[in-house]
Design a protein around this motif. Structure first.
Motif, PDB file in Angstrom:
ATOM      1  N   GLY A  91       0.775  -1.238   0.000  1.00 30.07           N
ATOM      2  CA  GLY A  91       0.000   0.000   0.000  1.00 30.07           C
ATOM      3  C   GLY A  91       0.803   1.282   0.000  1.00 30.07           C
ATOM      4  N   VAL A  92       2.123   1.182   0.050  1.00 31.25           N
ATOM      5  CA  VAL A  92       2.957   2.388   0.147  1.00 31.25           C
ATOM      6  C   VAL A  92       3.659   2.642  -1.188  1.00 31.25           C
ATOM      7  CG1 VAL A  92       4.934   3.440   1.334  1.00 31.25           C
ATOM      8  CG2 VAL A  92       3.329   1.971   2.603  1.00 31.25           C
ATOM      9  N   ALA A  93       3.542   3.868  -1.693  1.00 32.08           N
ATOM     10  CA  ALA A  93       4.195   4.220  -2.955  1.00 32.08           C
ATOM     11  C   ALA A  93       5.709   4.040  -2.819  1.00 32.08           C
ATOM     12  CB  ALA A  93       3.859   5.661  -3.331  1.00 32.08           C
ATOM     13  N   THR A  94       6.277   3.277  -3.753  1.00 35.21           N
ATOM     14  CA  THR A  94       7.687   2.901  -3.668  1.00 35.21           C
ATOM     15  C   THR A  94       8.290   2.887  -5.068  1.00 35.21           C
ATOM     16  OG1 THR A  94       7.122   1.444  -1.813  1.00 35.21           O
ATOM     17  CG2 THR A  94       9.257   1.071  -2.850  1.00 35.21           C
ATOM     18  N   ARG A  95       9.515   3.345  -5.187  1.00 35.32           N
ATOM     19  CA  ARG A  95      10.194   3.372  -6.490  1.00 35.32           C
ATOM     20  C   ARG A  95      10.788   1.992  -6.768  1.00 35.32           C
ATOM     21  NH1 ARG A  95      11.776   9.762  -6.871  1.00 35.32           N
ATOM     22  NH2 ARG A  95       9.575  10.301  -6.675  1.00 35.32           N
ATOM     23  N   SER A  96      10.179   1.301  -7.703  1.00 35.87           N
ATOM     24  CA  SER A  96      10.497  -0.117  -7.871  1.00 35.87           C
ATOM     25  C   SER A  96      11.882  -0.360  -8.461  1.00 35.87           C
ATOM     26  CB  SER A  96       9.432  -0.812  -8.725  1.00 35.87           C
ATOM     27  OG  SER A  96       9.357  -0.252 -10.013  1.00 35.87           O
ATOM     28  N   CYS A  97      12.505   0.676  -9.021  1.00 37.64           N
ATOM     29  CA  CYS A  97      13.882   0.494  -9.518  1.00 37.64           C
ATOM     30  C   CYS A  97      14.859   0.376  -8.364  1.00 37.64           C
ATOM     31  CB  CYS A  97      14.292   1.647 -10.426  1.00 37.64           C
ATOM     32  SG  CYS A  97      14.528   3.231  -9.566  1.00 37.64           S
ATOM     33  N   SER A  98      14.445   0.824  -7.182  1.00 40.71           N
ATOM     34  CA  SER A  98      15.365   0.901  -6.053  1.00 40.71           C
ATOM     35  C   SER A  98      15.084  -0.146  -4.987  1.00 40.71           C
ATOM     36  CB  SER A  98      15.287   2.305  -5.434  1.00 40.71           C
ATOM     37  OG  SER A  98      15.610   3.273  -6.399  1.00 40.71           O
ATOM     38  N   VAL A  99      14.241  -1.125  -5.335  1.00 37.16           N
ATOM     39  CA  VAL A  99      13.908  -2.208  -4.407  1.00 37.16           C
ATOM     40  C   VAL A  99      14.324  -3.515  -5.049  1.00 37.16           C
ATOM     41  CG1 VAL A  99      11.984  -3.398  -3.283  1.00 37.16           C
ATOM     42  CG2 VAL A  99      11.942  -0.924  -3.509  1.00 37.16           C
ATOM     43  N   ARG A 100      14.960  -4.380  -4.293  1.00 34.56           N
ATOM     44  CA  ARG A 100      15.370  -5.691  -4.803  1.00 34.56           C
ATOM     45  C   ARG A 100      14.224  -6.682  -4.658  1.00 34.56           C
ATOM     46  NH1 ARG A 100      19.284  -3.633  -7.481  1.00 34.56           N
ATOM     47  NH2 ARG A 100      20.527  -2.257  -6.227  1.00 34.56           N
ATOM     48  N   VAL A 101      14.200  -7.625  -5.559  1.00 33.35           N
ATOM     49  CA  VAL A 101      13.166  -8.665  -5.497  1.00 33.35           C
ATOM     50  C   VAL A 101      13.146  -9.350  -4.123  1.00 33.35           C
ATOM     51  CG1 VAL A 101      12.690 -10.991  -6.373  1.00 33.35           C
ATOM     52  CG2 VAL A 101      12.958  -9.080  -7.967  1.00 33.35           C
ATOM     53  N   SER A 102      14.327  -9.587  -3.567  1.00 30.07           N
ATOM     54  CA  SER A 102      14.404 -10.282  -2.275  1.00 30.07           C
ATOM     55  C   SER A 102      13.746  -9.494  -1.141  1.00 30.07           C
ATOM     56  CB  SER A 102      15.862 -10.565  -1.913  1.00 30.07           C
ATOM     57  OG  SER A 102      16.575  -9.346  -1.869  1.00 30.07           O
ATOM     58  N   GLN A 103      13.574  -8.180  -1.342  1.00 30.43           N
ATOM     59  CA  GLN A 103      12.982  -7.350  -0.293  1.00 30.43           C
ATOM     60  C   GLN A 103      11.454  -7.373  -0.313  1.00 30.43           C
ATOM     61  OE1 GLN A 103      15.512  -3.884  -1.732  1.00 30.43           O
ATOM     62  NE2 GLN A 103      15.485  -3.434   0.441  1.00 30.43           N
ATOM     63  N   VAL A 104      10.871  -7.923  -1.352  1.00 28.52           N
ATOM     64  CA  VAL A 104       9.414  -7.809  -1.478  1.00 28.52           C
ATOM     65  C   VAL A 104       8.697  -9.160  -1.545  1.00 28.52           C
ATOM     66  CG1 VAL A 104       9.476  -5.530  -2.517  1.00 28.52           C
ATOM     67  CG2 VAL A 104       9.564  -7.540  -3.999  1.00 28.52           C
ATOM     68  N   THR A 105       9.426 -10.239  -1.346  1.00 28.18           N
ATOM     69  CA  THR A 105       8.734 -11.524  -1.345  1.00 28.18           C
ATOM     70  C   THR A 105       7.791 -11.555  -0.134  1.00 28.18           C
ATOM     71  OG1 THR A 105      10.679 -12.441  -0.309  1.00 28.18           O
ATOM     72  CG2 THR A 105      10.395 -12.938  -2.617  1.00 28.18           C
ATOM     73  N   GLY A 106       6.564 -12.003  -0.375  1.00 25.37           N
ATOM     74  CA  GLY A 106       5.564 -12.033   0.703  1.00 25.37           C
ATOM     75  C   GLY A 106       4.819 -10.724   0.869  1.00 25.37           C
ATOM     76  N   LYS A 107       5.233  -9.710   0.115  1.00 21.60           N
ATOM     77  CA  LYS A 107       4.529  -8.423   0.213  1.00 21.60           C
ATOM     78  C   LYS A 107       3.562  -8.265  -0.948  1.00 21.60           C
ATOM     79  CE  LYS A 107       8.048  -6.331   2.980  1.00 21.60           C
ATOM     80  NZ  LYS A 107       8.954  -5.247   3.248  1.00 21.60           N
ATOM     81  N   LYS A 108       2.613  -7.369  -0.745  1.00 25.45           N
ATOM     82  CA  LYS A 108       1.575  -7.159  -1.749  1.00 25.45           C
ATOM     83  C   LYS A 108       2.006  -6.009  -2.658  1.00 25.45           C
ATOM     84  CE  LYS A 108      -3.174  -5.837  -1.682  1.00 25.45           C
ATOM     85  NZ  LYS A 108      -3.999  -4.982  -0.875  1.00 25.45           N
ATOM     86  N   ILE A 109       2.220  -6.333  -3.923  1.00 23.24           N
ATOM     87  CA  ILE A 109       2.664  -5.321  -4.891  1.00 23.24           C
ATOM     88  C   ILE A 109       1.471  -4.953  -5.773  1.00 23.24           C
ATOM     89  CG2 ILE A 109       4.216  -4.882  -6.843  1.00 23.24           C
ATOM     90  CD1 ILE A 109       5.912  -7.308  -5.548  1.00 23.24           C
ATOM     91  N   THR A 110       1.245  -3.660  -5.927  1.00 23.90           N
ATOM     92  CA  THR A 110       0.192  -3.196  -6.834  1.00 23.90           C
ATOM     93  C   THR A 110       0.827  -2.288  -7.875  1.00 23.90           C
ATOM     94  OG1 THR A 110      -1.383  -3.235  -5.003  1.00 23.90           O
ATOM     95  CG2 THR A 110      -2.069  -2.075  -7.004  1.00 23.90           C
ATOM     96  N   THR A 111       0.544  -2.577  -9.133  1.00 21.59           N
ATOM     97  CA  THR A 111       1.033  -1.729 -10.222  1.00 21.59           C
ATOM     98  C   THR A 111      -0.144  -0.933 -10.787  1.00 21.59           C
ATOM     99  OG1 THR A 111       0.584  -3.308 -11.994  1.00 21.59           O
ATOM    100  CG2 THR A 111       2.690  -3.556 -10.817  1.00 21.59           C
ATOM    101  N   ILE A 112       0.142  -0.060 -11.723  1.00 24.55           N
ATOM    102  CA  ILE A 112      -0.920   0.740 -12.339  1.00 24.55           C
ATOM    103  C   ILE A 112      -2.012  -0.163 -12.929  1.00 24.55           C
ATOM    104  CG2 ILE A 112       0.308   0.909 -14.573  1.00 24.55           C
ATOM    105  CD1 ILE A 112      -1.793   3.734 -12.980  1.00 24.55           C
ATOM    106  N   GLU A 113      -1.624  -1.346 -13.404  1.00 25.89           N
ATOM    107  CA  GLU A 113      -2.619  -2.253 -13.998  1.00 25.89           C
ATOM    108  C   GLU A 113      -3.607  -2.765 -12.960  1.00 25.89           C
ATOM    109  OE1 GLU A 113       0.673  -2.464 -14.504  1.00 25.89           O
ATOM    110  OE2 GLU A 113       1.098  -2.701 -16.651  1.00 25.89           O
ATOM    111  N   GLY A 114      -3.217  -2.708 -11.675  1.00 25.32           N
ATOM    112  CA  GLY A 114      -4.063  -3.244 -10.621  1.00 25.32           C
ATOM    113  C   GLY A 114      -4.746  -2.177  -9.787  1.00 25.32           C
ATOM    114  N   LEU A 115      -4.582  -0.914 -10.179  1.00 20.30           N
ATOM    115  CA  LEU A 115      -5.133   0.158  -9.344  1.00 20.30           C
ATOM    116  C   LEU A 115      -6.654   0.229  -9.425  1.00 20.30           C
ATOM    117  CD1 LEU A 115      -4.330   2.483  -7.427  1.00 20.30           C
ATOM    118  CD2 LEU A 115      -4.320   3.999  -9.423  1.00 20.30           C
ATOM    119  N   ALA A 116      -7.193   0.004 -10.595  1.00 20.27           N
ATOM    120  CA  ALA A 116      -8.649   0.058 -10.757  1.00 20.27           C
ATOM    121  C   ALA A 116      -9.251  -1.198 -10.128  1.00 20.27           C
ATOM    122  CB  ALA A 116      -9.013   0.134 -12.233  1.00 20.27           C
TER     123      ALA A 116
END
Ligand code: FES
Ligand code: FES
Length: 149
Positions: free
Chosen positions: A52-77
């Motif tokens: 739920g927190v706006a985050t710059r995805s170029c600066s986050v490693r895949v290993s940091q987000v496993t188990g977290k909920k990622i929403t992209t523009i395609e999933g906002l609606a």
């Protein structure tokens, strides 16, 4: 191999643990609405929501987000209904080339969750996304419209 949860679906992606999330979203998951601008956390074109927190995805490693909920523009609606920020963007004809706009919208959607009625000062402080087309006036007007929707 890493498991990513993007827009409510699980994806097993074959990438190194230190791969930037932006790359995995675009190249492995195949969602290209999230854009590459600078690659160094400066421009905001790659903004997604992580838990739920706006985050710059170029600066986050895949290993940091496993188990977290990622929403992209395609999933906002939600369920096919455009988000109020998307609606305001359409109503105000905000995009020019459009390249920066998915990141801009994701950043604004997060801002409005935290501050439903942001002032101009709040907007200046929270929205640092860069738009080379100079849509900043339209962005500001659309943010206020979305806040009042
Ligand atoms: S591409 Fe991520 S902040 Fe510019
Ligand atoms: S609309 Fe072109 S970079 Fe923002």
């Amino acid at each position: 191999m890493a498991r990513l949860t993007v827009n409510g679906k699980n994806y097993d992606v074959d990438v190194e643990a230190d791969t930037p999330l932006l790359w995995a979203i675009r190249e492995n998951v195949g969602l290209t609405g999230t854009k590459y601008g600078c690659g160094i956390g400066q421009c905001g074109a790659c903004t997604v929501h992580i838990d739920g927190v706006a985050t710059r995805s170029c600066s986050v490693r895949v290993s940091q987000v496993t188990g977290k909920k990622i929403t992209t523009i395609e999933g906002l609606a939600a369920a096919g209904t455009v988000h109020k920020v998307q609606k305001a963007w359409i109503d105000h004809d905000v995009p020019q080339c459009g390249y920066c706009q998915s990141g801009m919208i994701m950043a604004v959607a997060d801002l409005l969750k935290k501050k439903p009625k942001p002032t101009d000062a709040d907007i200046d402080e929270a929205i640092k996304n860069i738009c080379r087309c100079g849509t900043f006036q339209e962005v500001r007007a659309a943010i206020h419209a979305a806040a009042n929707a």
